[in-house]
Write an enzyme that holds these catalytic residues in place. Structure first.
Site, PDB file in Angstrom:
ATOM      1  N   TYR A   1      50.069  33.456  16.600  1.00  0.00           N
ATOM      2  CA  TYR A   1      48.693  32.832  17.161  1.00  0.00           C
ATOM      3  C   TYR A   1      47.711  34.153  16.742  1.00  0.00           C
ATOM      4  O   TYR A   1      47.752  35.305  16.811  1.00  0.00           O
ATOM      5  CB  TYR A   1      48.600  32.988  18.955  1.00  0.00           C
ATOM      6  CG  TYR A   1      49.453  31.889  19.367  1.00  0.00           C
ATOM      7  CD1 TYR A   1      49.223  30.715  19.228  1.00  0.00           C
ATOM      8  CD2 TYR A   1      50.548  32.423  20.051  1.00  0.00           C
ATOM      9  CE1 TYR A   1      50.065  29.442  19.496  1.00  0.00           C
ATOM     10  CE2 TYR A   1      51.520  31.386  20.856  1.00  0.00           C
ATOM     11  CZ  TYR A   1      51.109  29.750  20.423  1.00  0.00           C
ATOM     12  OH  TYR A   1      51.739  29.127  21.112  1.00  0.00           O
TER      13      TYR A   1
ATOM     14  N   LYS B   1      59.682  51.401  46.065  1.00  0.00           N
ATOM     15  CA  LYS B   1      58.605  50.449  46.175  1.00  0.00           C
ATOM     16  C   LYS B   1      58.831  49.415  44.813  1.00  0.00           C
ATOM     17  O   LYS B   1      59.281  49.590  43.842  1.00  0.00           O
ATOM     18  CB  LYS B   1      57.283  50.842  46.129  1.00  0.00           C
ATOM     19  CG  LYS B   1      56.792  51.779  44.934  1.00  0.00           C
ATOM     20  CD  LYS B   1      55.472  52.708  45.376  1.00  0.00           C
ATOM     21  CE  LYS B   1      55.191  53.443  44.116  1.00  0.00           C
ATOM     22  NZ  LYS B   1      53.959  54.262  44.487  1.00  0.00           N
TER      23      LYS B   1
HETATM   24  C1  LIG Z   1      54.637  55.613  44.316  1.00  0.00           C
HETATM   25  C2  LIG Z   1      54.456  56.880  44.846  1.00  0.00           C
HETATM   26  C3  LIG Z   1      55.297  58.072  44.629  1.00  0.00           C
HETATM   27  C4  LIG Z   1      56.137  58.017  43.365  1.00  0.00           C
HETATM   28  O1  LIG Z   1      55.377  58.448  42.253  1.00  0.00           O
HETATM   29  P1  LIG Z   1      55.991  58.677  40.947  1.00  0.00           P
HETATM   30  O2  LIG Z   1      54.779  58.866  39.998  1.00  0.00           O
HETATM   31  O3  LIG Z   1      56.788  57.411  40.584  1.00  0.00           O
HETATM   32  O4  LIG Z   1      57.081  59.529  40.840  1.00  0.00           O
HETATM   33  C5  LIG Z   1      55.384  58.928  45.634  1.00  0.00           C
HETATM   34  N1  LIG Z   1      54.462  59.064  46.540  1.00  0.00           N
HETATM   35  C6  LIG Z   1      53.540  57.886  46.844  1.00  0.00           C
HETATM   36  C7  LIG Z   1      52.759  58.048  48.163  1.00  0.00           C
HETATM   37  C8  LIG Z   1      53.804  56.766  46.083  1.00  0.00           C
HETATM   38  O5  LIG Z   1      52.811  55.774  46.188  1.00  0.00           O
END
Ligand SMILES: *Cc1c(COP(=O)(O)O)cnc(C)c1O
Length: 356
Positions: free
Chosen positions: A252, A35
């Protein structure tokens, strides 16, 4: 010469890290979680490196379509499910599996065209308290899915809130098991932390994300200790140097003030490249082959690094902001965030180099 910043994405590291997940969960299939543009690594680039995965998990419908269009035939699942009937119909036609986490999505399934076989991951809320059916509602939701002529395989799913922490997973596992008692269906529970640390959660499908990219899900265990290799290296160069007298400030707001004569390097990387603006003085930066730290506030296109004790450093010296030689988790810790956020924030303007 172009602006010297770039991000190297290492395909071999991604494939290696997938192997680490498999070694920990040898009897489970793996949904590679890609994702958010594969946590900033590039969707199709990461998918190619991770093509040995049994499935891919994404959040964005468009990403699922792009994976199918690119020819990936394995399971693809939408982790938040579909958002309207058009996505449902189009997804079902392309054999994209979907999470169903609420009553509204269950009702939307009634509009499914005859003859489809939509695979579903039924999400149960076992304590995270974001998405999912309440444990008491799980049995009824499962029965409705099973009775639906358009629904194919149903997998039971939940997500852990503290698999990387002190609370662990047992409390959620118990709630989940009670919710699905008597249901004989495949299960998918484990994120990266649970894949690495809690074998009792592996079941049929694990869902590692962060570990694939070479960042540790555990605050107290380094990625290297876990055998993970960094998939993303954000590098740039020193484009100017500046000598400071005692009392001079940097950048800054004058957040850094020199107490002794100092020499600093100005690096072509700023928050518009994805480097966190809130990184404080001393956030680790690899200069050549020496670790140093930032000085002053990170600006949009530039940050400054102390090179007082690195005599060879000057214009053109390579700097690693995170990745090979400067673990992203160390940078994240110093900046009060996590590797996830840093890699996801890599900006579109940073050119990517693919390493195979
Ligand atoms: C993002 C996600 C994962 C992966 O999680 P990690 O901590 O990056 O391994 C697994 N399951 C779901 C539902 C997620 O949203």
């Amino acid at each position: 010469m172009p602006r010297p910043i770039n991000a190297t994405i290492d395909s071999a590291a991604l494939a290696h890290n997938l192997g680490i997940a498999r070694a920990h969960a040898p009897h489970a299939k793996v949904f590679a979680v890609i994702k958010a543009n594969a946590y900033g690594h590039g969707l199709l680039r990461a998918a190619a490196a991770l093509r040995a995965a049994d499935g891919f998990a994404v959040v964005e419908f468009d990403a699922a379509l792009r994976l199918r269009a690119a020819g990936y035939a394995q399971r693809i699942v939408l982790l938040e499910g579909f958002f309207d009937r058009r996505e449902l119909a189009e997804g079902a036609a392309r054999r994209i599996a979907t999470v169903v986490h609420c009553e509204e999505q269950l009702r939307m399934l009634d509009g499914l065209a005859a003859g489809t076989r939509l695979d579903v991951l039924l999400k149960i809320n076992s304590g995270m308290n974001r998405l999912g059916f309440a444990p008491e509602a799980a049995g009824a939701a499962y029965s409705r899915l099973q009775a639906h002529p358009g629904v194919g395989k149903v997998t039971l799913m939940t997500h852990f809130a503290d698999a990387d922490g002190a609370r662990g997973v047992d409390w959620q596992l118990e709630t989940f098991e009670r919710a699905v008692a008597g249901i004989a269906a495949p299960r998918s529970l484990a994120n990266s932390a649970a894949t690495l640390r809690h074998p009792a959660t592996h079941f049929d499908w694990v869902r590692p994300g962060i570990l694939l990219y070479g960042s540790s899900p555990f605050p107290e265990v380094s990625a290297a200790t876990l055998g993970l290799k960094p998939a993303m290296t954000l590098a740039s160069e020193i484009i100017a140097t500046c000598d400071l007298k005692p009392g001079d400030t940097v950048g800054y707001g004058g957040l850094f003030r020199a107490e002794h004569p100092m020499r600093i390097g100005i690096v072509a990387c700023g928050y518009a490249d994805g480097y966190p603006r809130h990184a404080p003085n001393g956030t680790p930066v690899l200069v050549g082959d020496r670790l140093s730290g930032t000085v002053g506030r990170v600006s949009m296109d530039k940050l400054c690094v102390d090179i007082t004790h690195i005599p060879g450093a000057g214009i053109g010296t390579r700097v690693v902001l995170w990745g090979e030689g400067n673990p992203i988790d160390d940078v994240a810790l110093a900046a009060g965030t996590v590797g996830y956020e840093l890699m996801c924030a890599l900006a579109a303007r940073v050119p990517v180099i693919e390493k195979h």
